[in-house]
Design an enzyme around this catalytic site. Structure first.
Site, PDB file in Angstrom:
ATOM      1  N   GLY A  87       0.791  -1.227   0.000  1.00  0.00           N
ATOM      2  CA  GLY A  87       0.000   0.000   0.000  1.00  0.00           C
ATOM      3  C   GLY A  87       0.816   1.266   0.000  1.00  0.00           C
ATOM      4  O   GLY A  87       0.329   2.323  -0.422  1.00  0.00           O
ATOM      5  N   GLU A  88       2.042   1.227   0.453  1.00  0.00           N
ATOM      6  CA  GLU A  88       2.865   2.424   0.514  1.00  0.00           C
ATOM      7  C   GLU A  88       3.327   2.818  -0.880  1.00  0.00           C
ATOM      8  O   GLU A  88       3.704   1.964  -1.691  1.00  0.00           O
ATOM      9  CB  GLU A  88       4.074   2.191   1.412  1.00  0.00           C
ATOM     10  CG  GLU A  88       3.708   1.890   2.860  1.00  0.00           C
ATOM     11  CD  GLU A  88       4.937   1.687   3.718  1.00  0.00           C
ATOM     12  OE1 GLU A  88       6.026   2.116   3.280  1.00  0.00           O
ATOM     13  OE2 GLU A  88       4.813   1.092   4.807  1.00  0.00           O
ATOM     14  N   ALA A  89       3.317   4.085  -1.122  1.00  0.00           N
ATOM     15  CA  ALA A  89       3.676   4.588  -2.452  1.00  0.00           C
ATOM     16  C   ALA A  89       5.124   4.266  -2.795  1.00  0.00           C
ATOM     17  O   ALA A  89       5.445   3.926  -3.942  1.00  0.00           O
ATOM     18  CB  ALA A  89       3.428   6.104  -2.512  1.00  0.00           C
ATOM     19  N   ILE A 122       5.401   0.673  -3.762  1.00  0.00           N
ATOM     20  CA  ILE A 122       4.817   0.479  -5.086  1.00  0.00           C
ATOM     21  C   ILE A 122       5.786   0.953  -6.160  1.00  0.00           C
ATOM     22  O   ILE A 122       5.971   0.303  -7.197  1.00  0.00           O
ATOM     23  CB  ILE A 122       3.473   1.229  -5.190  1.00  0.00           C
ATOM     24  CG1 ILE A 122       2.444   0.615  -4.230  1.00  0.00           C
ATOM     25  CG2 ILE A 122       2.948   1.200  -6.617  1.00  0.00           C
ATOM     26  CD1 ILE A 122       1.135   1.370  -4.193  1.00  0.00           C
TER      27      ILE A 122
END
Length: 1505
Positions: free
Chosen positions: A670-672, A675
């Site tokens: 979920g963390e940018a 990703i």
């Protein structure tokens, strides 16, 4: 071609009813050929002429053709009529033999074909012309050898598919369409049909399918006929596939290309041009074909157009059809299944006919049935099967229509049979995404879908090699799912009725499960003797000793089972370990990796590649943890991410498909930042493998990020304002190194995401929800590099491993169905399954599985259920079909596969004990191996009643045991004699009892124990332990009657199997002995159990001693348990014990060789000496041993002496038995002399140096002789006069034999002091201290004793005089004579003793003087022998004086004063001249005493003192 059925024209061929044409009905091709053989050229001419007449007749009925043709001055008739008439004129000119074979068929076909092509003819005329062509085809007027037949066949196809006619009414139209179908089918099925070109065949199929489609709005007859024709066409075409070689003329797009000699292209560059279809897509239609009228208007205006080809008047060479047209046709059929594509033909046809997919499936199934394995030899066809067909089957398999699903499964089954080596991953996907999903009822599958899926799975399971191949190819592949386990779990779980009654689905699942089990059992039966191990074939997988990258392991030869079996077993081992490692990783990633390092699946020093491959190829990993690990900023994690991305192949994949495949392997964090890192790795890998437009990996990164954002935007319900296509394209401007990406590419990408969400199922290995497009693309990529498909045969290769996985659930499933079922057929199927499970378990040595099966079956027998009365369970058992079937099954398993039963014996014995308590067992369940075995179940109730008043009466136990037979149990039911009135049994009860008895007989329970000698050692040991366990521990306080009865029965069975296994007694003996010892040592009162234990022990010894010499000592030692019996128990059984010991001795005396064994026997015999009833058989047994010395040995001599002395001392049996015992003792001295003589002879023959043990043996014989003398001496003190006197006589005999036994000086001294002197002292003491009433006749005994002293002294004077203690011995003799002389006895016999002693003393003195022992020397001292002697003599008898030797002196001088020994004295050589009358040795009945053999040793001179 083969014999096939050809459908005839419907109705009259003339169509108008003029009767000029034949009605053929159903005509076989073979029959047609027979007609042709009889036809001459004239007959053929007549037949063609008749068809011409038919066509002309119908044409004349129409006003258009009836009048004069006025088209021009030079044409008086229409060209069609003129052509037909011209054929009539020529046809009768072809009457020569075989002339028709050389005639171009176009000459007599073209007139009819022109009529068919013409748009001026009506339906009736066209129909008659078609009938004529059909007749020519079916009667085979021409064949494959006819000139220009290929052109003729092409012309027929071209004309018929171009047929144009006026539509006057629907019936006539349907009639013509049916005729068209008949002619086209006849073309394909005729012998000359093989010469049709690829284009012709495609045209025929296309036309037929158009008719099928058009028939949807017509009558049902036309619909059915069209579909049937289409079906037959496909069958005819693909039946030709097996005869074709590999065709290289298949184009890349799957259509055919045809070349002709003169450059006339009948096909375009890309394919075959067919009406209504584009050439580039073969037979794939973009829209439903619409009939075209000759005016170009629609069908409503009254005409139909089926024209789609061309004709030729020039003879051309046509290449026969082959694989190209089959590729086109098969591709078209597959495309009909693609109902998901809105632009595809499948969706188009589905809109007008919902039955099209079902029809297409039928055609595909027929093509595969006829083509079979030949599909695999043609790459293009195989590629269609692998990709197009299977992808569509995966979609159609989820159809709610059960018929469609059934056809899909049938097609896959055919593919499995014919092409399974080429569709490995497709099969896995089909079972995972279709069969298992539907059968489990996932995603809202209906009951009908579940049932069809389960039926399909059962059909697969009926294939004997299916499950082994699933296991070898999928379960043993680390990258694939455990299909075998999944299918097995599905079958077992589906067979369980959970909170519901048994249904057809449960029975169906059971049928599939049983099919798998029976196939394993059949492989066991058909396996070669060398391939029937109890363990799997091949080397068992051991622990990895060193690290090897598991993803690099390869099998050297997938065709050789000896190679691939070991490989797949090792792969399965690794897969199991990886699953365990995945479980550890899911709990703690760090510890999980450490665990994998510990089991050598990861290197000691972790490297990114190995970890990445673990993530990539291991199922069951938590994809959340995996995403977090890959997105971690740690350097090691970043390297792992790079290596992880390198494991993917994105070549020739769109970016959306690549993203779908990549993101399905883990959950995007979920963390940018995470990703971003993940997408960077993806972008780099995708860019490395992409070609063309994308300029850099940054472009890929931005585009992939945009795709993810678009997917979220379009499919997240919280986003209300959706991104448009223009917005998407606008956001991606100038990302390709400052340039825009092609708008078409971005548009396609946008719509692909909008239509199909990037939806990932993070299942953690449990299963997938559906087969997405990306998954299919990835599957096809993996199929190119996957390992070869392993095919199995009837050999037992992996069954051990497979059965170990499914055995437990299988037994549980069959048991549950058996419990719930009421139908007899289902029950019988369950029983057959139980037996098959038992067979497989036994062959593969899966003892735990067999034990579980036995436990389950025993529960179904209901014999273990507690009940109140004895009658109820018998009736209930007889009425319960399941219980009776289970009982027969469990005992059949025990008899057939008992070698591999372990703990299950306990449950089997519980059932047997229950039957025993109910009195349902045969009269003798267990019998030992000997034929003359006595009945060990005889009771001693009468004897016990007499011996103990504390015994409780046991009428119930006794009654049951006496009535233990089957017929006895049944007769009890019929008997009405009872203390209490009983109602007569009903017919139902009688019938139930009869069924019960028949069932017990069918169980053959006795065979289990009678054949126990054939059981394997482990099973036999477990059976014995189970018997001990079932019997229970004996209690000192006693147990209930029922418990004792059970213990007795178990003990009988234990003894029986012990006797039946005499060759393996060492295996059983310890447990048997301990059990019996526990019974003997804890029993304090007589009872049936201890009786069985004692006499069972004796019986075992009796039977086994002759066969087990090495165990004889152990067996005899066990008899010491009898000596430990409680006094009350021993007293009750003493007589029988003695009798059994006597039997043991009589039968096995020669086999008892050890002293310990004889000690046990003698102890048992000794204790019976004082027992009133047991003494007689005990003495008989002892007499058997000692009589004649046959069974006396040095090992048992002393023991027998002690036993005989015990009988001599005992008053039981009277004086006679004591005297007999004394005789046994005295006679036994003969054995000692015989053994001594044998030893002496051996020494003389071989020398003392050779026989090292001879002196020791002689010493042992001397000690035995001393022991005998001491024993007799004790009996000489007996209170009974007769016994006492006889004992003295026996002692004299014993001592007289001493000259034959070599005695040492010490031994002589011991005999004299401990036997002779001690006897005199003890007898005198008794006479003085006890009154005459207690010891009667003591004077006579003393009289005999003093005489015995004199005899012994004189007999062995030569030996005694050589002793150093001779003076002491002589002094003792004189002192005893003095004591006896002066003793004051109370009886009258004292005077005789006083008279006897001086005479005996005189004789002794004379012998000693004559032998030179007692002489007066020149120097006489006070301590000399002379002075010592006369001091005592004066005290004993003053009348004796030294001058008594005067007469003996002259005799000595005559003998020259030579020294003599004791033997010379005894034989009179020295004492000549001494009055014989005065020699007591020559008087009385004992005169013969001392006349032993003369010794021949060298004589030593007597030492004079």
């Amino acid at each position: 071609m083969g014999r096939s059925t050809v459908v005839s024209p419907i109705g009259n061929s003339g169509g108008g009813g003029d009767g000029s044409s034949m009605e053929y009905g159903l005509v076989t091709r073979g029959a047609v050929g027979a007609y042709k053989m009889r036809w001459s050229g004239g007959a053929l001419a007549c037949m063609v002429n008749a068809e011409v007449s038919s066509v002309l007749a119908v044409m004349r009925r129409n006003a258009r053709w009836a009048g004069r043709y006025m088209a021009g001055d030079d044409q008086l008739e229409h060209p069609l009529i003129r052509s037909l008439k011209g054929l009539r004129r020529r046809v009768f000119g072809w009457q020569r033999e075989n002339q028709w074979q050389s005639i171009n068929p176009a000459l007599y076909l073209v007139p009819f074909l022109d009529v068919i092509r013409s748009d001026e003819t009506g339906a009736q005329i066209t129909g008659v012309a078609l009938a004529a062509v059909y007749k020519i085809l079916t009667l085979e007027v021409f064949d494959i050898n006819t000139a220009h037949v290929d052109v003729a066949m092409h012309s027929i196809v071209d004309a018929v598919t171009s047929c144009r006619f006026e539509v006057t009414d629907p019936a006539s139209e349907e009639f013509v369409l049916m005729k068209i179908l008949q002619v086209l089918l006849a073309c394909m099925k005729s012998v000359a049909g093989a010469l049709l070109s690829n284009r012709d065949v495609c045209t025929v199929v296309n036309t037929c399918f158009r008719v099928v489609h058009q028939a949807g709005s017509k009558g049902e007859l036309l619909q059915r006929t069209a579909r049937h024709t289409m079906h037959e066409l496909v069958r005819a075409i693909f039946s030709h596939l097996s005869s074709l070689e590999l065709d290289d003329n298949v184009t890349g797009n799957g259509s055919s290309r045809m070349s002709e000699p003169e450059g006339n292209e009948t096909a375009t560059e890309k394919g075959i041009p067919i009406s209504g279809y584009t050439a580039g897509e073969g037979l794939t239609a973009k829209r439903p074909p619409q009939p075209v009228t000759r005016d170009g208007n629609s069908e409503k205006e009254g005409t139909a157009d089926y024209k789609g080809g061309m004709t030729t008047d020039q003879p051309i060479a046509i290449e026969p059809y082959g694989v190209p047209c089959m590729v086109d046709i098969f591709n078209f059929l597959c495309s009909l299944l693609n109902v998901g594509d809105p632009l595809g033909p499948g969706q188009s046809f589905l809109a007008s006919d919902e039955d099209v997919p079902h029809f297409a499936l039928m055609l595909i199934n027929s093509s595969i049935e006829l083509g079979g394995e030949s599909f695999g030899r043609h790459p293009k066809l195989l590629a269609l099967v692998q990709d197009e067909l299977f992808r569509n089957l995966m979609q159609m398999g989820l159809s709610e229509n059960p018929l469609v699903l059934s056809l899909v499964c049938g097609i896959v089954l055919n593919l499995y049979h014919n092409l399974r080596e080429s569709i490995k991953l497709q099969l896995e996907a089909f079972f995972s995404f279709v069969v298992i999903r539907l059968a489990q009822g996932r995603s809202g599958a209906s009951y009908q879908q579940q049932e069809v899926a389960m039926e399909a799975l059962v059909d697969f399971c009926r294939q004997s090699t299916f499950m082994p191949e699933m296991y070898a190819n999928f379960d043993c592949d680390i990258t694939l799912s455990n299909t075998f386990e999944d299918l097995g779990n599905l079958l077992t779980k589906s067979a369980f009725p959970v909170n519901c009654p048994l249904s057809a689905m449960h029975v169906l699942a059971l049928e599939g499960l049983l099919a798998v089990i029976h196939s394993m059992a059949n492989r066991v039966d058909s396996a070669a003797p060398g391939v029937l191990p109890g363990t799997p074939v091949g080397v068992m997988v051991a622990e990895n000793q060193e690290y090897v990258p598991f993803w690099t392991l390869k099998c050297e030869n997938y065709k050789d089972p000896l190679c691939w079996v070991e490989f797949v077993q090792h792969q399965k081992y690794i897969k199991r370990r990886l699953m365990i490692g995945a479980d550890h990783f899911n709990r703690d990633p760090k510890k999980g990796l450490e665990f994998l390092q510990g089991i050598r699946l990861l290197p000691e020093k972790l490297d990114p590649q190995s970890v990445a491959c673990f993530f990539r190829y291991t199922t069951g990993l938590d994809k959340n943890l995996l995403g977090d690990f890959l997105g971690d900023p740690d350097d090691f994690c970043l390297h792992v991410l790079e290596e992880f991305a390198r494991t993917f192949d994105f070549s020739e994949m769109g970016i959306d498909a690549a993203l779908r495949v990549f993101l399905e392997s883990f959950r995007l964090p979920g963390e940018a930042q995470k990703i971003s890192r993940v997408l960077e790795a993806f972008a780099e890998r995708y860019y490395q493998q992409s070609r063309g437009i994308l300029a850099s990996k940054d472009t890929v990164y931005i585009l992939s990020y945009a795709v993810i954002m678009l997917n979220t935007d379009q499919h997240n319900p919280q986003v209300r304002k959706k991104m448009t296509e223009d917005d998407f394209i606008k956001n991606l401007r100038n990302i390709n190194n400052g340039q825009d990406l092609p708008r078409v590419m971005l548009s396609d990408l946008y719509h692909a995401i909008v239509r199909n969400e990037i939806r990932i199922s993070y299942d953690n290995g449990i299963g997938v929800a559906e087969m997405t497009h990306s998954r299919w693309v990835d599957l096809m990529r993996r199929s190119r590099s996957t390992t070869p498909y392993i095919t199995c045969d009837s050999r037992v290769l992996l069954d051990h491993d497979m059965f170990a996985i499914i055995s437990g659930p299988s037994i549980a499933a069959i048991s549950v169905v058996f419990d719930h079922a009421e139908d007899e057929e289902v029950l019988r199927a369950c029983i057959d399954g139980f037996l098959a499970v038992a067979k497989i378990s036994a062959v593969h040595r899966l003892e735990d599985v067999l034990d579980d099966l036995v436990v389950s079956l025993c529960k179904f027998t209901t014999l273990l259920n507690p009940t109140a009365s004895a009658e109820e369970p018998v009736v209930a058992f007889g009425d319960d079909t399941k219980a009776r079937m289970a009982a027969v099954t469990v005992f059949s398993i025990a008899n057939k596969f008992g070698d591999f039963i372990r703990t299950g014996w306990r449950n089997i014995l519980d059932c047997i004990l229950r039957l025993h308590k109910l009195g349902l067992l045969p009269a003798r369940v267990a019998s030992d191996a000997t034929e003359d075995a006595d009945n060990a179940s005889d009771s001693l109730q009468g004897r016990l009643g007499e011996g103990s008043v504390t015994m409780a009466p046991t009428p119930a136990m006794g009654t049951r045991r006496r009535s233990s037979g089957l017929m006895s149990r049944f007769s009890q039911l019929l008997s009405l004699e009872s203390d209490e009135p009983r109602s007569a049994p009903t017919e139902q009860k009688l019938a139930a009892h009869q069924r019960t008895l028949r069932t017990i007989e069918a169980c053959h329970i006795d065979q289990i124990f009678n054949d126990s000698k054939f059981l394997h050692a482990d099973s036999l040991l477990q059976l014995a332990r189970a018997l001990v366990w079932a019997a229970g521990r004996p209690q000192k306080g006693g147990s209930s009657i029922e418990d004792e009865d059970t213990a007795v029965f178990c003990l009988e069975l234990l003894i029986a199997i012990t006797l039946n296994n005499r060759d393996r007694i060492m295996l059983l003996w310890q447990g048997v002995y301990e059990h019996m010892a526990g019974i003997v040592q804890t029993t304090v009162l007589p009872g049936l159990l201890v009786e069985k234990a004692v006499f069972g022990l004796l019986r075992i010894c009796q039977r086994l001693l002759p066969y087990k010499e090495n165990l004889a000592e152990e067996l005899l030692r066990s008899l010491q348990l009898i000596l430990k019996l409680d006094a009350r128990v021993a007293d009750a059984f003493c007589e029988r014990i003695t009798q059994e010991v006597m039997v043991l001795v009589r039968a096995n005396a020669a086999h008892i060789k050890s002293p310990m064994g004889w000690r046990t026997v003698s102890s048992l015999l000794s204790i019976t000496a004082r027992h009133p009833e047991a003494s007689e058989p005990g003495f008989d047994a002892l007499s058997f041993i000692m009589a004649d010395g046959v069974h006396l040995t040095p090992a048992n001599y002393v023991l027998c002496l002690d036993a005989a002395r015990a009988f001599a001392d005992a008053r039981v049996g009277g004086n006679e038995r004591s005297i007999r015992a004394l005789d046994l003792l005295s006679d036994s001295v003969g054995c000692l002399t015989r053994w001594s003589k044998a030893t002496s002879e051996s020494v003389e023959a071989l020398g003392s140096e050779t026989l090292e043990g001879a002196p020791r043996y002689s010493q042992e014989l001397a000690e035995m002789w001393l022991r005998l003398a001491q024993g007799l001496k004790r009996v000489c003190l007996d209170q009974r006069e007769e016994v006492r006197n006889h004992a003295i006589m026996c002692l004299q005999r014993c001592l007289a034999a001493a000259e034959s036994i070599p005695l040492s000086a010490t031994m002589w001294a011991q005999v004299f002091e401990q036997v002779v002197i001690a006897l005199l002292d003890e007898l005198l003491d008794i006479a003085l201290r006890h009154p005459p009433k207690e010891y009667r006749g003591m004077e006579g005994t003393l009289y005999d004793a003093i005489k015995f002293l004199s005899k012994f002294y004189l007999q062995f004077l030569g030996q005694l005089v050589q002793l150093p203690t001779f003076r002491t011995l002589w002094s003792q003799v004189l002192s005893r004579m003095e004591m006896y002389m002066k003793a004051k006895l109370r009886g009258r016999g004292s005077e005789k003793i006083q008279e006897l002693i001086p005479e005996l003393l005189r004789n002794m003195l004379q012998v000693m003087h004559a032998s030179g022992i007692l002489v007066k020397t020149s120097t006489v001292t006070s301590d000399s022998l002379w002075e010592l002697t006369w001091q005592h003599v004066y005290s004993i008898s003053p009348s004796l004086q030294p001058n008594m030797f005067s007469e003996q002196t002259s005799i000595l001088k005559g003998n020259e004063q030579r020294p003599v020994d004791g033997n010379q004295i005894l034989h009179g050589s020295v004492v000549a001249g001494v009055e014989s009358g005065s020699n007591p040795l020559a008087t009385g009945s004992n005169s013969s005493v001392g006349t032993g053999d003369t010794r021949h040793e060298e004589k030593q001179p007597l030492e004079r003192q």
